[in-house]
Motif scaffolding. Structure first.
Motif, mmCIF file in Angstrom:
data_model
loop_
_atom_site.group_PDB
_atom_site.id
_atom_site.type_symbol
_atom_site.label_atom_id
_atom_site.label_comp_id
_atom_site.label_asym_id
_atom_site.label_seq_id
_atom_site.Cartn_x
_atom_site.Cartn_y
_atom_site.Cartn_z
ATOM 1 N N VAL A 143 -0.157 8.745 10.614
ATOM 2 C CA VAL A 143 -0.349 8.543 9.176
ATOM 3 C C VAL A 143 -1.859 8.541 8.962
ATOM 4 O O VAL A 143 -2.542 7.639 9.448
ATOM 5 C CB VAL A 143 0.262 7.205 8.700
ATOM 6 N N PRO A 144 -2.411 9.552 8.293
ATOM 7 C CA PRO A 144 -3.865 9.701 8.222
ATOM 8 C C PRO A 144 -4.593 8.436 7.759
ATOM 9 O O PRO A 144 -4.268 7.852 6.729
ATOM 10 C CB PRO A 144 -4.045 10.840 7.213
ATOM 11 N N PHE A 145 -5.539 8.007 8.580
ATOM 12 C CA PHE A 145 -6.410 6.865 8.283
ATOM 13 C C PHE A 145 -5.649 5.561 8.060
ATOM 14 O O PHE A 145 -6.152 4.642 7.403
ATOM 15 C CB PHE A 145 -7.324 7.170 7.086
ATOM 16 N N ARG A 146 -4.454 5.478 8.619
ATOM 17 C CA ARG A 146 -3.648 4.274 8.404
ATOM 18 C C ARG A 146 -4.360 3.008 8.852
ATOM 19 O O ARG A 146 -4.442 2.033 8.099
ATOM 20 C CB ARG A 146 -2.298 4.407 9.129
ATOM 21 N N ASN A 147 -4.888 3.002 10.064
ATOM 22 C CA ASN A 147 -5.501 1.775 10.562
ATOM 23 C C ASN A 147 -6.756 1.398 9.786
ATOM 24 O O ASN A 147 -7.041 0.212 9.591
ATOM 25 C CB ASN A 147 -5.804 1.902 12.055
ATOM 26 N N LEU B 125 0.871 -1.181 0.000
ATOM 27 C CA LEU B 125 0.000 0.000 0.000
ATOM 28 C C LEU B 125 0.902 1.223 0.000
ATOM 29 O O LEU B 125 1.581 1.495 0.991
ATOM 30 C CB LEU B 125 -0.901 0.002 1.243
ATOM 31 N N ASP B 126 0.935 1.963 -1.089
ATOM 32 C CA ASP B 126 1.863 3.080 -1.211
ATOM 33 C C ASP B 126 1.277 4.344 -0.585
ATOM 34 O O ASP B 126 0.450 5.024 -1.193
ATOM 35 C CB ASP B 126 2.184 3.329 -2.687
ATOM 36 N N LEU B 127 1.713 4.653 0.634
ATOM 37 C CA LEU B 127 1.271 5.877 1.292
ATOM 38 C C LEU B 127 2.303 7.001 1.175
ATOM 39 O O LEU B 127 2.078 8.092 1.674
ATOM 40 C CB LEU B 127 0.958 5.598 2.771
ATOM 41 N N ASN B 128 3.418 6.710 0.495
ATOM 42 C CA ASN B 128 4.410 7.760 0.253
ATOM 43 C C ASN B 128 3.832 8.885 -0.597
ATOM 44 O O ASN B 128 4.200 10.057 -0.442
ATOM 45 C CB ASN B 128 5.646 7.202 -0.457
ATOM 46 N N THR B 129 2.907 8.536 -1.493
ATOM 47 C CA THR B 129 2.328 9.538 -2.393
ATOM 48 C C THR B 129 1.421 10.511 -1.648
ATOM 49 O O THR B 129 1.122 11.591 -2.158
ATOM 50 C CB THR B 129 1.521 8.856 -3.510
ATOM 51 N N ILE B 130 0.982 10.135 -0.458
ATOM 52 C CA ILE B 130 0.147 11.018 0.362
ATOM 53 C C ILE B 130 1.012 11.851 1.291
ATOM 54 O O ILE B 130 0.827 13.057 1.436
ATOM 55 C CB ILE B 130 -0.886 10.207 1.167
ATOM 56 N N GLY B 131 2.004 11.213 1.905
ATOM 57 C CA GLY B 131 2.925 11.923 2.795
ATOM 58 C C GLY B 131 2.231 12.457 4.032
ATOM 59 O O GLY B 131 1.235 11.915 4.502
ATOM 60 N N GLY B 132 2.778 13.550 4.574
ATOM 61 C CA GLY B 132 2.183 14.187 5.737
ATOM 62 C C GLY B 132 2.649 13.655 7.070
ATOM 63 O O GLY B 132 2.286 14.187 8.119
ATOM 64 N N SER B 133 3.462 12.592 7.057
ATOM 65 C CA SER B 133 3.965 12.004 8.296
ATOM 66 C C SER B 133 5.422 11.615 8.101
ATOM 67 O O SER B 133 5.804 11.146 7.013
ATOM 68 C CB SER B 133 3.152 10.756 8.667
#
Length: 221
Positions: free
Chosen positions: A92-96, A62-70
């Motif tokens: 990390v927004p909405f990670r869980n 799950l690529d959350l690098n494109t969202i960033g913020g953390s």
């Protein structure tokens, strides 16, 4: 009955895995890890090794690098220390929600409807998605959104326990804490300064036990 557990490779979810095996020694378990581009991706190697011989293991990307913020997903951001009192910056927004939804999707393909998670009481102040009301709501959403009518159940047996209590339980179960990873920096030896390290060290201290992980030189215990 087969169950599944979200296994990060950290001390809480690893304790949960050992606890689950002790409660149901003959029950098949699928462990699920999420590769979300985390700075501390060494935890994925830990999770895979910990699951070996105990469970069927699956890693989902799950690529959350494109969202960033953390700082956990953006290497340009510095990880705050515990002294900074800015743990909320590591959210990390909405990670869980994303993790559980992905895990549930995999579980549905396997006919698994019991998913175990390891949020603990220490997480409440900074991580709103570690509280039981959140999982109650998400559980209902999974049941409503599944392909077919399915009794998805999200189990959080440690949600009302402090990390110190979880460690106490794990020490009794001989959890191999030396093989887990906690440090947000992703360092081995661990930095000993981030919130994750500080909480871990404190939990071992509360049990009059020494954390078997190596820490950076100069970190006191």
């Amino acid at each position: 009955m087969t169950t599944a557990i979200l296994l990060s490779g950290g001390m809480d979810s690893t304790t949960l895995l050992w606890w689950l095996k002790s409660q149901h020694p003959d029950r098949p378990i699928h462990t699920i890890s999420i590769d979300y581009g985390q700075r501390h991706r060494v935890e994925l190697d830990c999770a895979a090794a910990l699951a070996q011989n105990l469970a069927a293991h699956k890693t989902i990307a799950l690529d959350l690098n494109t969202i960033g913020g953390s700082p956990l997903t953006d290497p340009r951001l510095a990880v705050p220390t515990a002294e900074d009192q800015r743990q909320i910056d590591t959210v990390v927004p909405f990670r869980n929600m994303l993790f559980v939804t992905l895990a549930a999707a995999y579980c549905e393909t396997q006919g698994i409807f019991d998913l175990y998670l390891a949020p603990v009481k220490d997480d409440y102040p900074a991580y709103r998605d570690c509280r039981r009301p959140f999982y109650d709501s998400l559980e209902q959403s999974l049941r409503l959104g599944a392909t077919r009518d399915a009794p998805f159940t999200l189990h959080t047996p440690f949600v009302d326990k402090w990390k110190s209590e979880v460690i106490g339980l794990g020490l009794g179960l001989n959890v191999p804490y030396a093989d887990t990873h906690t440090c947000y920096e992703g360092l081995r030896p661990a930095c000993g300064q981030c919130n994750a390290c500080s909480e871990r060290i404190a939990a071992f201290k509360a049990n009059d036990a020494r954390d078997p992980l190596p820490y950076a030189k100069g970190v006191g215990f």
